[in-house]
Design a protein around this motif. Sequence first.
Motif, PDB file in Angstrom:
ATOM      1  N   ALA A 131     -77.902 -76.986  19.466  1.00 35.69           N
ATOM      2  CA  ALA A 131     -78.302 -78.374  19.668  1.00 35.69           C
ATOM      3  C   ALA A 131     -77.089 -79.266  19.854  1.00 35.69           C
ATOM      4  O   ALA A 131     -76.119 -79.182  19.103  1.00 35.69           O
ATOM      5  N   THR A 132     -77.157 -80.113  20.877  1.00 33.48           N
ATOM      6  CA  THR A 132     -76.114 -81.134  21.046  1.00 33.48           C
ATOM      7  C   THR A 132     -76.795 -82.490  21.045  1.00 33.48           C
ATOM      8  O   THR A 132     -77.973 -82.608  21.339  1.00 33.48           O
ATOM      9  N   LYS A 133     -76.025 -83.479  20.667  1.00 35.17           N
ATOM     10  CA  LYS A 133     -76.559 -84.838  20.733  1.00 35.17           C
ATOM     11  C   LYS A 133     -75.448 -85.744  21.229  1.00 35.17           C
ATOM     12  O   LYS A 133     -74.359 -85.798  20.647  1.00 35.17           O
ATOM     13  N   VAL A 134     -75.720 -86.422  22.313  1.00 37.13           N
ATOM     14  CA  VAL A 134     -74.735 -87.343  22.886  1.00 37.13           C
ATOM     15  C   VAL A 134     -75.327 -88.738  22.881  1.00 37.13           C
ATOM     16  O   VAL A 134     -76.442 -88.948  23.364  1.00 37.13           O
ATOM     17  N   TYR A 135     -74.615 -89.663  22.303  1.00 40.14           N
ATOM     18  CA  TYR A 135     -75.056 -91.067  22.324  1.00 40.14           C
ATOM     19  C   TYR A 135     -74.287 -91.809  23.388  1.00 40.14           C
ATOM     20  O   TYR A 135     -73.124 -91.510  23.660  1.00 40.14           O
ATOM     21  N   GLY A 136     -74.907 -92.793  23.966  1.00 37.31           N
ATOM     22  CA  GLY A 136     -74.231 -93.633  24.950  1.00 37.31           C
ATOM     23  C   GLY A 136     -74.192 -92.949  26.298  1.00 37.31           C
ATOM     24  O   GLY A 136     -74.529 -91.768  26.438  1.00 37.31           O
ATOM     25  N   GLY A 146     -72.129 -92.842  30.414  1.00 37.02           N
ATOM     26  CA  GLY A 146     -70.940 -93.151  31.193  1.00 37.02           C
ATOM     27  C   GLY A 146     -69.663 -92.810  30.437  1.00 37.02           C
ATOM     28  O   GLY A 146     -69.527 -91.724  29.882  1.00 37.02           O
ATOM     29  N   ASP A 147     -68.730 -93.744  30.406  1.00 41.74           N
ATOM     30  CA  ASP A 147     -67.411 -93.477  29.842  1.00 41.74           C
ATOM     31  C   ASP A 147     -67.411 -93.355  28.327  1.00 41.74           C
ATOM     32  O   ASP A 147     -66.703 -92.528  27.759  1.00 41.74           O
ATOM     33  N   ILE A 148     -68.214 -94.209  27.670  1.00 39.13           N
ATOM     34  CA  ILE A 148     -68.164 -94.210  26.208  1.00 39.13           C
ATOM     35  C   ILE A 148     -69.238 -93.298  25.655  1.00 39.13           C
ATOM     36  O   ILE A 148     -70.265 -93.743  25.176  1.00 39.13           O
ATOM     37  N   GLN A 149     -69.011 -92.021  25.719  1.00 42.28           N
ATOM     38  CA  GLN A 149     -69.974 -91.078  25.183  1.00 42.28           C
ATOM     39  C   GLN A 149     -69.528 -90.621  23.804  1.00 42.28           C
ATOM     40  O   GLN A 149     -68.353 -90.336  23.582  1.00 42.28           O
ATOM     41  N   VAL A 150     -70.469 -90.589  22.887  1.00 40.90           N
ATOM     42  CA  VAL A 150     -70.166 -90.101  21.552  1.00 40.90           C
ATOM     43  C   VAL A 150     -70.910 -88.789  21.351  1.00 40.90           C
ATOM     44  O   VAL A 150     -72.128 -88.739  21.457  1.00 40.90           O
ATOM     45  N   HIS A 151     -70.166 -87.760  21.086  1.00 45.04           N
ATOM     46  CA  HIS A 151     -70.791 -86.453  20.838  1.00 45.04           C
ATOM     47  C   HIS A 151     -71.028 -86.302  19.348  1.00 45.04           C
ATOM     48  O   HIS A 151     -70.116 -85.976  18.602  1.00 45.04           O
ATOM     49  N   ALA A 152     -72.229 -86.567  18.919  1.00 49.12           N
ATOM     50  CA  ALA A 152     -72.536 -86.494  17.496  1.00 49.12           C
ATOM     51  C   ALA A 152     -72.730 -85.047  17.056  1.00 49.12           C
ATOM     52  O   ALA A 152     -72.368 -84.675  15.954  1.00 49.12           O
ATOM     53  N   LEU A 153     -73.305 -84.265  17.916  1.00 47.87           N
ATOM     54  CA  LEU A 153     -73.471 -82.839  17.626  1.00 47.87           C
ATOM     55  C   LEU A 153     -72.943 -82.050  18.818  1.00 47.87           C
ATOM     56  O   LEU A 153     -73.264 -82.347  19.961  1.00 47.87           O
ATOM     57  N   ARG A 154     -72.115 -81.038  18.516  1.00 52.03           N
ATOM     58  CA  ARG A 154     -71.552 -80.237  19.618  1.00 52.03           C
ATOM     59  C   ARG A 154     -72.014 -78.787  19.480  1.00 52.03           C
ATOM     60  O   ARG A 154     -71.235 -77.915  19.114  1.00 52.03           O
ATOM     61  N   GLY A 155     -73.254 -78.546  19.735  1.00 52.25           N
ATOM     62  CA  GLY A 155     -73.767 -77.186  19.721  1.00 52.25           C
ATOM     63  C   GLY A 155     -73.937 -76.630  18.315  1.00 52.25           C
ATOM     64  O   GLY A 155     -73.191 -75.762  17.877  1.00 52.25           O
ATOM     65  N   VAL A 156     -74.898 -77.141  17.598  1.00 52.11           N
ATOM     66  CA  VAL A 156     -75.173 -76.683  16.238  1.00 52.11           C
ATOM     67  C   VAL A 156     -76.349 -75.705  16.266  1.00 52.11           C
ATOM     68  O   VAL A 156     -77.389 -75.997  16.854  1.00 52.11           O
ATOM     69  N   SER A 157     -76.168 -74.550  15.646  1.00 54.15           N
ATOM     70  CA  SER A 157     -77.265 -73.600  15.482  1.00 54.15           C
ATOM     71  C   SER A 157     -77.483 -73.406  13.999  1.00 54.15           C
ATOM     72  O   SER A 157     -76.532 -73.159  13.251  1.00 54.15           O
TER      73      SER A 157
END
Lengths: 408, 251
Positions: B19-24, B26-37
């Motif tokens: 699971a990944t979660k990206v907020y925002g 364009g340029d200001i992307q926040v990766h809250a989750l980077r591939g969690v299993s």
Amino acid sequence: MNLEGLRIALGGIVANKLRSGLTMLGIMIGVASVIVLVAVGAGSAAASRQRLEALGSNTLTISTGGFGFGNRGGTQSRVIRIEDSDVVALSDKVEAPSVKLVAPIVAANSIAAVYDGASTTPQQFQGTNEALFSIRNYKVESGVAFSDADVVAHAKVAVIGLTVAKNLLGDNADANTLIGSEVRFGNANLTVIGILKPKGTNGTQDQDNIVLAPLTTVRDLISGSGTSVSQVIVQATNRKATDSAQTEVLNILLSRKAGSTSTSFLVLNQASLLQTQDANNRTFTVLLGAVAAISLLVGGIGVMNIMLVTVTERTREIGIRKAIGARRSDVLGQFLTEAVLLTMLGGLLGVAAGLIGSRYTIVDVKPVVEPYSVFLAFGVAVAVGLFFGIYPANRAAQLRPIDALRYE
Amino acid sequence: MMLAEAPPLARNVIDIRAATKVYGMGDIQVHALRGVSLAVERGDYVAIMGASGSGKSTLMNIIGCLDAPTEGEYYLDGADVNALGDSELADIRNRGIGFVFQSFNLIPRTSALANVELPLMYAGMKKAQRRERALAALEALGLADRVDHHPNELSGGQQQRVAIARAIVTSPAIVLADEPTGALDSVSSTEVLRIFDQLNQFGRTVIVITHEQEVADHAKRVVRLHDGSIYDDVRRAAVIGPPPMAPGRVA
């Protein structure tokens, strides 16, 4: 939901009493003004209808040439005049089955009445027969009316309106003392035998400033009138028959008067006058109602405004509800119920205020509450709540639970 | 009694894959989750730890079906959550997961009883039955004498216990708690943690998001997040059996 939802919605309304109260006030004023203004419109329509009907409903007024001026001079080669014999012909039950009563009128202008040193010139001085009293709803309040026998006998009698009596006796005198007295009209003395029941004004004319005397008597007063009459008043058997009576009367007159055309006679149809008046009044009422409806709409916008505030204020609560399993429809229902409840309560108060307000006389009009306006105003108020509640409620329902929960 | 009834079913009650979660945008992307299993077995007691910004709240929102991952799959009790519609997700939040929040999140101006009844109302239960179950849940949490109190008339600990009663009243398979002791004093905290131990002992899956070690000490498994990824996953006790700090357990 049902009762449960109603309780929750009521809780939401009670939680902000002042705010809810003010919002309801907007709806209340809207509903009340619709009811009151429509009632005023209906009341004034009823009043003007009554005034017209006082003239005698289902009647036709027939004259030649200009209305109210009698006959023009003899300069025209063929002057068409309505004679006594024509009046008799109009009463023919075979030729004119829709005609109930016929009354000829000989109008005398500017005849002064003198009594005991006091003098007045009645607005109307008319010679007629017995039938006119019934056609025009003239009631003799004291004394008696003259009869057709008096007409035949050229009886020197008169029935006078209250205004004439007061002008002769003074405002505070008892008009009845005039009964039996001789009043001088022009160069003849007529005995007052009756006082008419007052009819008040018809808007332009004081209907009590009138003297009625037998047709023949008035003819004796004004020289050279021969056997012609100024007008003929015809009463139809009922209101629906007025139009056919008009046709019958015109046909009789056209066949009797050589060289006459339909434009030779002026026919005033009271029924069609009433119709026109009714149409005008309806327009007036609709206009008043429309103005009031606008205030109802403004009240509706107030509901929407307050519901938007409520939704924003309770965003967190919406989030909690969604987190524990409320569906969109649950949230939608909750806020919609609240909006509708708000307008329904306001509407009920408005109906109460409208009914109370309609009990008072407003600008000389006695309002007549139209039941349809009550249901319409209340129904529209509830519909307004539904309509203006949908947007805020939908906004609440569409909130994502995570955003709603984070909201501070 | 009601704390005891938890439905038995698929082994992994929670199965999150990449699971990944990206907020925002364009340029200001926040990766809250980077591939969690993360797979959680039925009956487990998991503490998810991490500093603020580690993505633990995002993970909890995804587990709780309050939020959807940008990418990746999530199977809850074998069902693909991504494929579910709004009202089905509402049903899961209603019956599948019980939430306990840091700030209690009780509905104001509403009695404790009505708060606990609320999930049952959304579940469509009849008034009388609802009342009975809500009263039983409140009683089980020692609040029998507080049912008619409004949230502002209750202490923090009491409010949290009402919130727990509300979370378990629909007998969900999972109890999901977000910093449940964050706003409580130590006595109330101990009390609340004891309740979670008990819930787990009776077979319910408990997931606690926390940054406090003392809270994590109660869990059978501790998962640590850092910068949106799991960097540590320690089992402290077997899935079957009592949690490590449960009273009466021989250490």
